[in-house]
Structure formats: C-alpha cells, structure tokens
Design a protein around this motif. Structure first.
Motif, PDB file in Angstrom:
ATOM      1  N   GLY A   1       9.718 -30.927  12.128  1.00 23.24           N
ATOM      2  CA  GLY A   1      10.731 -29.976  11.670  1.00 23.24           C
ATOM      3  C   GLY A   1      10.171 -28.911  10.746  1.00 23.24           C
ATOM      4  O   GLY A   1       8.971 -28.892  10.436  1.00 23.24           O
ATOM      5  N   GLY A   2      11.043 -28.016  10.287  1.00 22.91           N
ATOM      6  CA  GLY A   2      10.612 -26.905   9.445  1.00 22.91           C
ATOM      7  C   GLY A   2       9.940 -27.345   8.156  1.00 22.91           C
ATOM      8  O   GLY A   2       8.890 -26.828   7.780  1.00 22.91           O
ATOM      9  N   VAL A   3      10.531 -28.316   7.446  1.00 25.68           N
ATOM     10  CA  VAL A   3       9.921 -28.824   6.216  1.00 25.68           C
ATOM     11  C   VAL A   3       8.764 -29.765   6.544  1.00 25.68           C
ATOM     12  O   VAL A   3       7.695 -29.695   5.940  1.00 25.68           O
ATOM     13  N   GLY A   4       8.971 -30.643   7.514  1.00 23.96           N
ATOM     14  CA  GLY A   4       7.956 -31.632   7.855  1.00 23.96           C
ATOM     15  C   GLY A   4       6.618 -31.028   8.236  1.00 23.96           C
ATOM     16  O   GLY A   4       5.557 -31.537   7.832  1.00 23.96           O
ATOM     17  N   THR A   5       6.633 -29.947   9.007  1.00 20.26           N
ATOM     18  CA  THR A   5       5.371 -29.321   9.407  1.00 20.26           C
ATOM     19  C   THR A   5       4.597 -28.797   8.198  1.00 20.26           C
ATOM     20  O   THR A   5       3.361 -28.798   8.190  1.00 20.26           O
ATOM     21  N   HIS A   6       5.333 -28.364   7.184  1.00 22.64           N
ATOM     22  CA  HIS A   6       4.663 -27.880   5.979  1.00 22.64           C
ATOM     23  C   HIS A   6       4.202 -29.034   5.085  1.00 22.64           C
ATOM     24  O   HIS A   6       3.150 -28.936   4.452  1.00 22.64           O
ATOM     25  N   VAL A   7       4.976 -30.115   5.020  1.00 23.09           N
ATOM     26  CA  VAL A   7       4.541 -31.282   4.246  1.00 23.09           C
ATOM     27  C   VAL A   7       3.203 -31.779   4.774  1.00 23.09           C
ATOM     28  O   VAL A   7       2.280 -32.065   4.005  1.00 23.09           O
ATOM     29  N   ILE A   8       3.086 -31.885   6.087  1.00 27.59           N
ATOM     30  CA  ILE A   8       1.844 -32.363   6.700  1.00 27.59           C
ATOM     31  C   ILE A   8       0.671 -31.460   6.330  1.00 27.59           C
ATOM     32  O   ILE A   8      -0.389 -31.926   5.878  1.00 27.59           O
ATOM     33  N   GLN A   9       0.846 -30.161   6.513  1.00 24.81           N
ATOM     34  CA  GLN A   9      -0.257 -29.231   6.245  1.00 24.81           C
ATOM     35  C   GLN A   9      -0.631 -29.194   4.773  1.00 24.81           C
ATOM     36  O   GLN A   9      -1.819 -29.164   4.422  1.00 24.81           O
ATOM     37  N   LEU A  10       0.369 -29.205   3.887  1.00 25.74           N
ATOM     38  CA  LEU A  10       0.083 -29.177   2.449  1.00 25.74           C
ATOM     39  C   LEU A  10      -0.575 -30.477   1.997  1.00 25.74           C
ATOM     40  O   LEU A  10      -1.512 -30.459   1.185  1.00 25.74           O
ATOM     41  N   ALA A  11      -0.086 -31.600   2.512  1.00 19.28           N
ATOM     42  CA  ALA A  11      -0.673 -32.887   2.134  1.00 19.28           C
ATOM     43  C   ALA A  11      -2.152 -32.925   2.493  1.00 19.28           C
ATOM     44  O   ALA A  11      -2.982 -33.440   1.732  1.00 19.28           O
ATOM     45  N   LYS A  12      -2.498 -32.352   3.624  1.00 21.22           N
ATOM     46  CA  LYS A  12      -3.888 -32.374   4.094  1.00 21.22           C
ATOM     47  C   LYS A  12      -4.742 -31.313   3.404  1.00 21.22           C
ATOM     48  O   LYS A  12      -5.811 -31.606   2.858  1.00 21.22           O
ATOM     49  N   GLN A  13      -4.267 -30.066   3.430  1.00 22.50           N
ATOM     50  CA  GLN A  13      -5.096 -28.935   3.006  1.00 22.50           C
ATOM     51  C   GLN A  13      -5.078 -28.685   1.500  1.00 22.50           C
ATOM     52  O   GLN A  13      -6.083 -28.234   0.935  1.00 22.50           O
ATOM     53  N   VAL A  14      -3.945 -28.953   0.850  1.00 20.17           N
ATOM     54  CA  VAL A  14      -3.799 -28.616  -0.572  1.00 20.17           C
ATOM     55  C   VAL A  14      -3.955 -29.844  -1.462  1.00 20.17           C
ATOM     56  O   VAL A  14      -4.638 -29.800  -2.484  1.00 20.17           O
ATOM     57  N   PHE A  15      -3.339 -30.970  -1.070  1.00 22.47           N
ATOM     58  CA  PHE A  15      -3.335 -32.158  -1.918  1.00 22.47           C
ATOM     59  C   PHE A  15      -4.451 -33.141  -1.598  1.00 22.47           C
ATOM     60  O   PHE A  15      -4.719 -34.038  -2.390  1.00 22.47           O
ATOM     61  N   GLY A  16      -5.100 -33.020  -0.443  1.00 18.72           N
ATOM     62  CA  GLY A  16      -6.223 -33.891  -0.108  1.00 18.72           C
ATOM     63  C   GLY A  16      -5.831 -35.303   0.268  1.00 18.72           C
ATOM     64  O   GLY A  16      -6.424 -36.283  -0.230  1.00 18.72           O
TER      65      GLY A  16
ATOM     66  N   GLY B   1      -5.337 -19.085   6.593  1.00 17.06           N
ATOM     67  CA  GLY B   1      -4.882 -19.729   7.817  1.00 17.06           C
ATOM     68  C   GLY B   1      -4.951 -21.242   7.789  1.00 17.06           C
ATOM     69  O   GLY B   1      -4.657 -21.903   8.792  1.00 17.06           O
ATOM     70  N   LYS B   2      -5.330 -21.828   6.636  1.00 17.31           N
ATOM     71  CA  LYS B   2      -5.375 -23.291   6.539  1.00 17.31           C
ATOM     72  C   LYS B   2      -3.972 -23.886   6.621  1.00 17.31           C
ATOM     73  O   LYS B   2      -3.787 -25.008   7.096  1.00 17.31           O
ATOM     74  N   VAL B   3      -2.992 -23.137   6.114  1.00 17.19           N
ATOM     75  CA  VAL B   3      -1.582 -23.525   6.223  1.00 17.19           C
ATOM     76  C   VAL B   3      -0.859 -22.405   6.952  1.00 17.19           C
ATOM     77  O   VAL B   3      -0.955 -21.243   6.557  1.00 17.19           O
ATOM     78  N   LYS B   4      -0.156 -22.757   8.022  1.00 16.54           N
ATOM     79  CA  LYS B   4       0.490 -21.747   8.859  1.00 16.54           C
ATOM     80  C   LYS B   4       1.967 -22.068   9.069  1.00 16.54           C
ATOM     81  O   LYS B   4       2.324 -23.246   9.206  1.00 16.54           O
ATOM     82  N   PRO B   5       2.815 -21.045   9.131  1.00 11.12           N
ATOM     83  CA  PRO B   5       4.198 -21.292   9.531  1.00 11.12           C
ATOM     84  C   PRO B   5       4.253 -21.675  11.001  1.00 11.12           C
ATOM     85  O   PRO B   5       3.486 -21.144  11.813  1.00 11.12           O
ATOM     86  N   VAL B   6       5.127 -22.598  11.346  1.00 12.30           N
ATOM     87  CA  VAL B   6       5.279 -23.034  12.730  1.00 12.30           C
ATOM     88  C   VAL B   6       6.626 -22.544  13.243  1.00 12.30           C
ATOM     89  O   VAL B   6       7.670 -22.880  12.692  1.00 12.30           O
ATOM     90  N   LEU B   7       6.601 -21.719  14.292  1.00  8.79           N
ATOM     91  CA  LEU B   7       7.824 -21.174  14.871  1.00  8.79           C
ATOM     92  C   LEU B   7       8.112 -21.874  16.190  1.00  8.79           C
ATOM     93  O   LEU B   7       7.231 -22.003  17.038  1.00  8.79           O
ATOM     94  N   ASP B   8       9.353 -22.322  16.363  1.00  6.54           N
ATOM     95  CA  ASP B   8       9.739 -22.972  17.611  1.00  6.54           C
ATOM     96  C   ASP B   8       9.768 -21.932  18.727  1.00  6.54           C
ATOM     97  O   ASP B   8      10.488 -20.939  18.625  1.00  6.54           O
TER      98      ASP B   8
ATOM     99  N   LYS C   1      10.268 -23.735  12.709  1.00  3.72           N
ATOM    100  CA  LYS C   1      11.364 -22.898  12.253  1.00  3.72           C
ATOM    101  C   LYS C   1      12.093 -22.198  13.392  1.00  3.72           C
ATOM    102  O   LYS C   1      11.511 -21.816  14.402  1.00  3.72           O
ATOM    103  N   VAL C   2      13.410 -22.012  13.189  1.00  4.22           N
ATOM    104  CA  VAL C   2      14.249 -21.195  14.062  1.00  4.22           C
ATOM    105  C   VAL C   2      14.371 -19.823  13.409  1.00  4.22           C
ATOM    106  O   VAL C   2      14.703 -19.718  12.223  1.00  4.22           O
ATOM    107  N   VAL C   3      14.107 -18.768  14.187  1.00  2.64           N
ATOM    108  CA  VAL C   3      13.983 -17.424  13.617  1.00  2.64           C
ATOM    109  C   VAL C   3      14.918 -16.435  14.302  1.00  2.64           C
ATOM    110  O   VAL C   3      15.104 -16.479  15.521  1.00  2.64           O
ATOM    111  N   ILE C   4      15.514 -15.574  13.489  1.00  2.00           N
ATOM    112  CA  ILE C   4      16.353 -14.477  13.967  1.00  2.00           C
ATOM    113  C   ILE C   4      15.528 -13.192  13.873  1.00  2.00           C
ATOM    114  O   ILE C   4      14.957 -12.907  12.834  1.00  2.00           O
ATOM    115  N   PHE C   5      15.470 -12.409  14.981  1.00  2.43           N
ATOM    116  CA  PHE C   5      14.686 -11.168  14.968  1.00  2.43           C
ATOM    117  C   PHE C   5      15.555  -9.991  15.388  1.00  2.43           C
ATOM    118  O   PHE C   5      16.711 -10.137  15.750  1.00  2.43           O
ATOM    119  N   SER C   6      14.976  -8.807  15.343  1.00  3.01           N
ATOM    120  CA  SER C   6      15.648  -7.557  15.730  1.00  3.01           C
ATOM    121  C   SER C   6      16.950  -7.353  14.979  1.00  3.01           C
ATOM    122  O   SER C   6      17.980  -6.957  15.538  1.00  3.01           O
TER     123      SER C   6
END
Length: 277
Positions: free
Chosen positions: A127-142, A237-244, A269-274
């Motif tokens: 999910g939107g938060v989960g994808t960031h938790v994973i990346q931060l846990a790995k790349q930022v928190f070790g 680019g070590k941490v990236k937003p993930v768009l569905d 993430k679900v994104v609104i454009f235009s």
C-alpha cells in the motif's frame, strides 16, 4: 502572480458524510484565503490516501471541521501566493505529492524506536504507506530483516522494494510464524493479530483500526523537518514513490479514483492528474 489568482476554482466537494456518492464536482468553489503562515498552491496533480475517504465517512467528525469539505492532503503544483510569515517557500516554487504517506511511515518507525540492526514486519506492504515503510526501514534506518504481507500477485513486487520475507496473507497467518520481530508496522488494521508477531517488550505501530497494547496508534504531526531529512534519499533514488499503474485517474473521475482506493487493492499511491490542463 498573486494578481492573477481567480476567486473561484474547480473542485470535488462533499456537503455531508457518506460514501463515494456524496462527492460532487463544482466549478464555483471559493479559492481559500491565505493566512500569514500559509501558502496557496495551484494544483497540477494530487494523491489520494485512505485517510481521505475515512474522513469523508465521518470517522474523524469529532475533531474535523464540518462539511462542506474539499478532500485531499497531498498535492503537486506551483506556489502562487505566500503568507507574510512563511519562510523557505516563494511564488513559483513546486510542491510535491509525497508528504502524507512517507511522513507517516517515517514518524511511525521513529516513534517505535526502530534502528539499525532491528527486524520489522510490515502489514500491508504494497500500500501507499507500506511501500514507504519498507524502503525507509531498509535505506534510512538500516533494518537487519524486513518481512511484509501482501496478496499472491504482489509478492515479487515486495521483494523488488527490499523485502527479505514476502508473506502471502491469503495462504499464511503471519502471527503463526515462529519468527517474531522487533517492530510490527500495521498499515491495514490487524489489531490483536499484530501483537502476536512482535517480540516481547517491542512495539506495534498502528495507523488504522484500534491499537492493542503493547502497540500504539498515532496521528501524524508534520512540520516539514522529516521531508528535509529524506531529501538526499529521494534525490538519489534510494527511496521512490510507488504509483499504482491502474490508479491514475483524470480530475473528472475523482469519484472513480476514490472507489478504486476503497477496494484496498491499490499498489502504492492512487493519483489524480490533469487538474489544470
């Protein structure tokens, strides 16, 4: 730029709490007045978060301002007006659509005392938060080890984010695994099940549903400092937003975007454009 700001704007708005059907498109919504500590942004794109539809359902009515409400927290666009007390932003700057999910992920990890060498289980890793938790846990928190749950078709995606143990929640009960974790980050509301997967004396972070001790529920307290800390990881680019890939919707289909988000099947993430083509 301030002199060209219109008095009315296009927006989706709801006048009462309820399901997707209460969302209405309007072309004559008043443009907000800018207070001394605020900025006004001309929105180009926006991201939806589960808190947006939970707010619309009235789950925060005791602390929320009453309808009519224009939903949304995360936006990308251009600053067109700046309050007199604002520092660090000026007219013409861009604003990003990343903050809510990544700040929620970071603050939860920080409050749980997560640090180098610890293990973590992320419930709702795709999910939107989960994808960031994973990346931060790995790349930022070790993190020493990252486990995460998702449906069958998303397990390889979890591994691509850095997950060591991808758990298919349709086949495996994570709380029955012999291995326990230093922190469990519950992004989906698993309640009593989550505390069964954490080591004794450790923490469970809840951002949905009720919190079961020794877990804790928190509400994001953003002041921008977290984003400043994360800029090097985002720019490298070590941490990236993930768009569905199925979750990109034009502005005229905001109601459909909410309906998709509320299926709980979105990846990232679900994104609104235009919004302002």
């Amino acid at each position: 730029m301030s002199s060209s700001i219109p008095s009315k704007m296009k927006a989706w708005i709801y006048n009462e709490y309820g399901g997707v059907e209460v969302l209405k498109f309007a072309s004559d919504v008043a443009v907000p007045e800018v207070k001394e500590d605020q900025v006004l942004i001309k929105v180009v794109a926006a991201a939806l978060n589960p808190v947006d539809f939970k707010r619309r359902l009235g789950k925060f009515k005791t602390i929320d301002s009453p309808p009519p409400t224009v939903p949304g927290y995360d936006v990308a666009g251009v600053v067109v007006k700046v309050g007199s007390q604002v520092k660090g932003l000026k007219e013409g700057d861009e604003a990003a659509s990343l903050p809510l999910a990544i700040e929620t992920a970071y603050e939860g990890l920080e409050r749980a005392g997560f640090s180098t060498g610890k293990s973590i289980l992320v419930l709702g890793g795709a999910g939107g938060v989960g994808t960031h938790v994973i990346q931060l846990a790995k790349q930022v928190f070790g993190a020493s080890k990252i486990a995460a749950t998702a449906s069958t078709g998303k397990l390889e995606f979890l591994k691509s984010l850095g997950v060591d143990l991808a758990i298919d929640y349709t086949k495996v009960k994570f709380e029955d695994l012999p291995e326990k974790f230093d922190v469990v980050y519950d992004a989906v509301g698993e309640g009593d099940r989550a505390v069964k997967a954490v080591k004794e004396g450790s923490s469970v972070v809840y951002i949905a549903g009720g919190a079961t001790p020794p877990g804790f529920f928190f509400v994001l307290t953003s002041n921008g400092e977290i984003l400043k800390k994360l800029i090097p990881f985002l720019e490298s680019g070590k941490v990236k937003p993930v768009l569905d890939p199925e979750g990109l919707f034009p502005f005229k289909k905001v109601n459909e975007a909410f309906a998709y988000l509320e299926t709980n099947r979105a990846t990232g993430k679900v994104v609104i454009f235009s919004i302002n083509p």
